[in-house]
Design a protein around this motif. Structure first.
Motif, PDB file in Angstrom:
ATOM      1  N   ALA A  85       0.853  -1.190   0.000  1.00 21.08           N
ATOM      2  CA  ALA A  85       0.000   0.000   0.000  1.00 21.08           C
ATOM      3  C   ALA A  85       0.883   1.232   0.000  1.00 21.08           C
ATOM      4  N   MET A  86       0.457   2.213  -0.732  1.00 19.37           N
ATOM      5  CA  MET A  86       1.125   3.518  -0.714  1.00 19.37           C
ATOM      6  C   MET A  86       0.042   4.589  -0.668  1.00 19.37           C
ATOM      7  N   GLY A  87       0.349   5.669   0.012  1.00 21.25           N
ATOM      8  CA  GLY A  87      -0.660   6.710   0.123  1.00 21.25           C
ATOM      9  C   GLY A  87      -0.088   8.027   0.589  1.00 21.25           C
ATOM     10  N   TRP A  88      -1.014   8.930   0.840  1.00 16.86           N
ATOM     11  CA  TRP A  88      -0.664  10.279   1.277  1.00 16.86           C
ATOM     12  C   TRP A  88      -1.472  10.645   2.514  1.00 16.86           C
ATOM     13  N   TYR A  89      -0.784  11.239   3.462  1.00 14.70           N
ATOM     14  CA  TYR A  89      -1.408  11.812   4.646  1.00 14.70           C
ATOM     15  C   TYR A  89      -1.055  13.291   4.681  1.00 14.70           C
ATOM     16  N   ARG A  90      -1.775  14.023   5.513  1.00 15.18           N
ATOM     17  CA  ARG A  90      -1.427  15.435   5.681  1.00 15.18           C
ATOM     18  C   ARG A  90      -1.655  15.853   7.124  1.00 15.18           C
ATOM     19  N   GLU A 119      -3.872  13.173   9.099  1.00 16.45           N
ATOM     20  CA  GLU A 119      -5.045  12.493   8.572  1.00 16.45           C
ATOM     21  C   GLU A 119      -4.748  11.864   7.223  1.00 16.45           C
ATOM     22  N   LEU A 120      -5.467  10.793   6.941  1.00 18.72           N
ATOM     23  CA  LEU A 120      -5.337  10.124   5.661  1.00 18.72           C
ATOM     24  C   LEU A 120      -5.985  10.977   4.572  1.00 18.72           C
ATOM     25  N   TYR A 139       2.247  17.492   3.610  1.00 13.95           N
ATOM     26  CA  TYR A 139       1.789  16.228   3.035  1.00 13.95           C
ATOM     27  C   TYR A 139       2.909  15.201   3.136  1.00 13.95           C
ATOM     28  N   TYR A 140       2.544  14.037   3.649  1.00 18.61           N
ATOM     29  CA  TYR A 140       3.505  12.963   3.872  1.00 18.61           C
ATOM     30  C   TYR A 140       3.172  11.756   3.003  1.00 18.61           C
ATOM     31  N   CYS A 141       4.187  11.234   2.374  1.00 17.75           N
ATOM     32  CA  CYS A 141       4.044   9.973   1.654  1.00 17.75           C
ATOM     33  C   CYS A 141       4.154   8.830   2.649  1.00 17.75           C
ATOM     34  N   HIS A 142       3.368   7.797   2.431  1.00 21.79           N
ATOM     35  CA  HIS A 142       3.359   6.645   3.324  1.00 21.79           C
ATOM     36  C   HIS A 142       3.414   5.358   2.500  1.00 21.79           C
ATOM     37  N   ALA A 143       4.131   4.386   3.009  1.00 24.33           N
ATOM     38  CA  ALA A 143       4.160   3.061   2.399  1.00 24.33           C
ATOM     39  C   ALA A 143       4.076   2.010   3.504  1.00 24.33           C
TER      40      ALA A 143
END
Length: 112
Positions: free
Chosen positions: A33-38, A46-47, A90-94
């Protein structure tokens, strides 16, 4: 270990667009999974959006305006119709085998 490096933040006027990019390196095999939070000042992280197994999901506040897409070890967030409330880091997440990885964050400021 997985390293994540974001780019693409900046200052934009309300109604404008930005595209954030995140490149993963290191042991990228098995990232599921990869996504963005802020995180805005004074608020919890938050997602924003996540892509997993070819599908994507979004926070209600960004549906219809933001699009997440992934290309192998890179993930992007296309942000349209930006609002001042979108101002945040904004943070990238994996996520890989039950371990979470984070980028250093990139500032997005929406202001006239």
């Amino acid at each position: 270990q997985v390293q994540l490096v974001e780019s693409g933040g900046g200052l934009v006027q309300p109604g404008g667009s930005l595209r954030l990019s995140c490149a993963a390196s290191g042991n990228v095999f098995g990232i599921n999974a990869m996504g963005w939070y802020r995180q805005a000042p004074g608020k919890q992280r938050e997602l924003v959006a996540v892509t997993r197994g070819g599908s994507a999901s979004y926070a209600d506040s960004v549906k219809g305006r933001f699009t997440i897409f992934r290309d192998n070890a890179k993930v992007y967030l296309q942000m349209n119709s930006l609002k001042p409330d979108d101002t945040a880091v904004y943070y990238c997440h994996a996520r890989r085998i039950n371990t979470d990885y984070w980028g250093q964050g990139t500032q997005v400021t929406v202001s006239s």
